[in-house]
Design a protein around this motif. Structure first.
Motif, short mmCIF file in Angstrom:
data_model
loop_
_atom_site.label_atom_id
_atom_site.label_comp_id
_atom_site.label_asym_id
_atom_site.label_seq_id
_atom_site.Cartn_x
_atom_site.Cartn_y
_atom_site.Cartn_z
N SER A 35 0.82 -1.21 0.00
CA SER A 35 0.00 0.00 0.00
C SER A 35 0.85 1.26 0.00
CB SER A 35 -0.94 0.00 1.22
OG SER A 35 -0.20 0.05 2.43
N LEU A 36 2.09 1.17 0.52
CA LEU A 36 2.98 2.33 0.51
C LEU A 36 3.80 2.45 -0.77
CD1 LEU A 36 4.39 2.37 4.16
CD2 LEU A 36 2.98 4.11 3.08
N ALA A 37 3.68 1.46 -1.66
CA ALA A 37 4.48 1.46 -2.89
C ALA A 37 4.36 2.76 -3.68
CB ALA A 37 4.10 0.26 -3.75
N PRO A 38 3.16 3.38 -3.78
CA PRO A 38 3.10 4.64 -4.54
C PRO A 38 3.98 5.74 -3.97
CG PRO A 38 0.90 3.75 -4.16
CD PRO A 38 1.84 2.94 -3.33
N LEU A 39 4.16 5.77 -2.65
CA LEU A 39 4.94 6.83 -2.04
C LEU A 39 6.44 6.59 -2.12
CD1 LEU A 39 2.87 7.77 1.13
CD2 LEU A 39 2.99 8.94 -1.05
N VAL A 40 6.87 5.33 -2.07
CA VAL A 40 8.30 5.03 -2.10
C VAL A 40 8.79 4.74 -3.52
CG1 VAL A 40 8.28 4.17 0.26
CG2 VAL A 40 7.92 2.57 -1.62
N SER A 93 7.93 9.01 -7.44
CA SER A 93 7.04 9.75 -6.56
C SER A 93 7.49 11.21 -6.46
CB SER A 93 7.01 9.12 -5.17
OG SER A 93 6.29 9.94 -4.27
N PRO A 94 6.56 12.17 -6.65
CA PRO A 94 6.93 13.59 -6.60
C PRO A 94 6.85 14.18 -5.19
CG PRO A 94 4.66 13.40 -7.29
CD PRO A 94 5.15 11.98 -7.05
N LEU A 95 6.73 13.34 -4.16
CA LEU A 95 6.52 13.81 -2.80
C LEU A 95 7.68 13.36 -1.92
CD1 LEU A 95 2.76 12.75 -2.61
CD2 LEU A 95 3.65 15.04 -3.12
N PRO A 96 8.82 14.04 -1.97
CA PRO A 96 10.01 13.56 -1.24
C PRO A 96 9.83 13.48 0.26
CG PRO A 96 10.35 15.78 -2.10
CD PRO A 96 9.10 15.28 -2.71
N ALA A 97 9.13 14.44 0.85
CA ALA A 97 8.96 14.42 2.31
C ALA A 97 8.11 13.21 2.73
CB ALA A 97 8.32 15.71 2.79
N ARG A 98 7.01 12.98 2.02
CA ARG A 98 6.16 11.85 2.35
C ARG A 98 6.85 10.53 2.03
NH1 ARG A 98 0.48 14.50 0.14
NH2 ARG A 98 0.16 15.85 1.93
N LYS A 99 7.69 10.52 0.98
CA LYS A 99 8.46 9.31 0.68
C LYS A 99 9.38 8.97 1.85
CE LYS A 99 10.40 8.93 -3.39
NZ LYS A 99 11.35 9.09 -4.53
N ALA A 100 10.03 9.99 2.41
CA ALA A 100 10.93 9.76 3.54
C ALA A 100 10.19 9.23 4.74
CB ALA A 100 11.66 11.06 3.89
N ARG A 101 9.00 9.79 5.01
CA ARG A 101 8.22 9.31 6.15
C ARG A 101 7.73 7.88 5.91
NH1 ARG A 101 6.33 14.86 6.29
NH2 ARG A 101 4.50 14.32 5.03
N GLY A 161 -1.65 12.14 7.28
CA GLY A 161 -1.08 10.84 7.57
C GLY A 161 0.31 10.87 6.97
N ALA A 162 1.29 10.65 7.85
CA ALA A 162 2.66 10.81 7.38
C ALA A 162 3.07 9.69 6.45
CB ALA A 162 3.60 10.87 8.56
N ALA A 163 2.79 8.45 6.86
CA ALA A 163 3.17 7.34 6.01
C ALA A 163 2.14 7.12 4.94
CB ALA A 163 3.32 6.09 6.84
N ALA A 164 0.91 7.41 5.26
CA ALA A 164 -0.18 7.16 4.31
C ALA A 164 -0.79 8.49 3.92
CB ALA A 164 -1.23 6.28 4.97
N THR A 165 -0.84 8.75 2.67
CA THR A 165 -1.30 10.05 2.23
C THR A 165 -2.29 9.95 1.12
OG1 THR A 165 -0.57 12.20 1.45
CG2 THR A 165 0.55 10.34 0.55
N ASN A 166 -3.02 11.01 0.86
CA ASN A 166 -3.95 11.01 -0.26
C ASN A 166 -3.18 11.07 -1.57
OD1 ASN A 166 -6.32 10.97 1.27
ND2 ASN A 166 -6.14 13.15 1.68
N ALA A 167 -2.75 9.91 -2.04
CA ALA A 167 -1.93 9.86 -3.26
C ALA A 167 -2.80 9.55 -4.44
CB ALA A 167 -0.85 8.81 -3.12
#
Length: 499
Positions: free
Chosen positions: A384-389, A393-401, A493-499
């Motif tokens: 479920s976190l694959a989109p952020l990592v 991904s254009p969201l570096p801060a959320r990727k780090a979290r 949500g730091a790890a989970a975001t509206n992606a």
């Protein structure tokens, strides 16, 4: 991607055995079809049936797997007949295809068996389009499917049933989201509408090969829940297809359907599909595309234009899936990830309680099944976190979290696994400090999973060195849980975001 496939751990060599058995079972099925005099079309249909039986039937018990395998013809053969009868009636054919697609996705609410039967039914309709099946071929195709399922089942349940020696796999139920439609209902609607888009645009591209677009939409939806997961899976499907097409120019076109080399490359493709499925969707699609190119070569219809059309149809199908999850009853990555993290944390709580009871002398407590469930839940969190990592991904801060959450949950699993192994030792002693540490872990989990959102909690001064090994693992677990407070507290949500 190469590292993920060839360096990924394979405990018990399960993936290797899974892939090797598939080559043996499917090879036996196709060989028997040839020995009894079936046509190439029938042999391909039988081989597909064997592949689906070995790949999609994933009931937790061997008995359940056998029952599901026996039910596959009940779900698939009537669909194959309808597809053949409607071959020359495009409008009715298209409507029934979409209905089969929606019903196949909806059937996932009945667990692994519903999923397998839904996939088999859909792929029988797909195969009828791929092979241009007409009613006069049905008796031979039915016989080929029955023979192939018997052959693959003989290998799976008789000659090489390695599952009998494995512990029952954990099957965590998907989280239900409050105030929303059931996941399978939503996905059935999304898949049907996405499939309708793919079907329409696919037919504009090709009157004969439009079904590849519908098939791409179907497979993008498998094992995805949120729109972020679907976006990533769609991208990986197109990527794997493009790589496979490039290989098709180098392998499939020069071979031009030659029997022995084609059989060898198809066998390699089958092995690759099964071996890479669990670790890389892109590489799995590479092998699927390469194998499909070889089959087109065997059927005598392969050329460069067909390969590029395959890419275009796949892109259309992926786009259909993406549009469906973005516009129709969307589920955010945040909602799904938060639900899986909550389940994982509650499982940490249960693992710790079972281990503590075992250390306290209870003979009934057993943390091992809970540990296996926790590892499965961590896999779902990763998915479920694959989109952020993802690298794009254009969201570096959320990727780090997100990466921080995954790392800390990895720490939790490692500490819980170590605690469970110590608890399994009958000579392990009970330290009075264990009860206090377990209580702190329980309080930490309750703070992280509070209905109003994660909140901070007091972490007492922990000694740098603990004498009791179980206490070492509990202290490590406390630190990991404390580290999760910050990334899980960021809105929305730091790890989970509206992606």
């Amino acid at each position: 991607m190469l590292k993920r496939v060839f360096v990924a751990p394979d405990p018990g060599r399960v993936r290797l055995r899974f892939a090797s058995r598939a080559v043996l079972g499917i090879g036996l099925a196709v060989a028997l079809c040839g020995l009894v005099g079936h046509s190439l079309v029938a042999a391909i249909t039988g081989g597909l049936a064997a592949l689906l039986a070995l790949f999609t039937v994933t009931d937790p018990t061997v008995r359940g797997q056998a029952v599901t395998t026996a039910l596959l013809p009940v779900a698939g053969l009537p669909v194959l007949a309808v597809a053949a009868v409607l071959h020359d009636q495009p409008l009715a054919r298209d409507l029934i295809f979409l209905a089969v697609m929606g019903a196949g996705v909806y059937a996932r609410r009945w667990g692994p068996r519903g999923h397998a039967l839904g996939v088999f039914a859909f792929m029988m309709f797909f195969a009828a389009q791929f092979l241009h099946t007409v009613p006069g071929q049905l008796p031979e195709l039915y016989a080929a499917v029955a023979l192939s399922l018997c052959a693959s089942s003989t290998v799976r349940f008789g000659l090489w049933c390695y599952e009998r020696r494995l512990p029952l796999p954990a099957q965590p139920a998907p989280p239900e989201l409050r105030g929303r439609l059931r996941v399978t209902t939503r996905q059935a609607v999304q898949a049907t509408l996405g499939g309708a888009f793919a079907l329409g645009i696919g037919q504009v591209l090709s009157d004969e090969r439009w079904y590849w677009a519908v098939g791409a939409t179907w497979w993008v939806f498998v094992n995805t829940t949120s729109r972020g997961e679907t976006l990533v899976r769609g991208f990986r499907r197109v990527l794997g297809t493009v790589i496979g097409i490039v290989s098709g120019f180098a392998v499939a076109i020069p071979l031009d359907g030659a029997a022995a080399p084609t059989a060898l490359v198809v066998a390699i493709g089958v092995f690759g599909i099964f071996y890479t499925a669990a670790v890389s969707y892109s590489w799995m699609m590479f092998f699927v595309t390469l194998m499909a190119g070889m089959l087109y070569g065997a059927l005598g219809v392969l050329d460069a234009a067909l390969l590029w059309l395959r890419v275009a149809e796949t892109a259309v199908g992926a786009l259909g899936a993406v549009l469906a999850v973005l516009l129709v009853l969307p589920v955010t990555t945040h909602a799904i990830t938060d639900a899986w993290i909550q389940k994982a944390l509650r499982c940490v709580h249960a693992c710790t309680a079972e281990a503590a009871d075992r250390l306290a002398g209870s003979t009934l407590a057993d943390p091992a099944p809970r540990v296996a469930e926790l590892e499965m839940l961590l896999g779902r969190v990763r998915l479920s976190l694959a989109p952020l990592v993802h690298p794009l991904s254009p969201l570096p801060a959320r990727k780090a979290r997100a990466r921080q959450v995954i790392a800390l949950l990895d720490d939790c699993v490692r500490e819980v696994r170590g605690l469970a192994s110590i608890a399994a030792d009958p000579d392990a002693s009970h330290d009075a400090r264990l009860s206090a540490a377990c209580s702190r872990v329980e309080a930490a989990v309750e703070a992280l999973t509070a209905p109003e959102g994660p909140r901070g909690f007091h972490l007492p001064e922990l000694p740098g060195v603990a004498v009791d090994p179980a206490l070492v693992h509990l202290h490590g677990l406390e630190r990991a849980l404390a580290g999760l407070v910050s990334p899980l507290s960021h809105a929305p949500g730091a790890a989970a975001t509206n992606a």
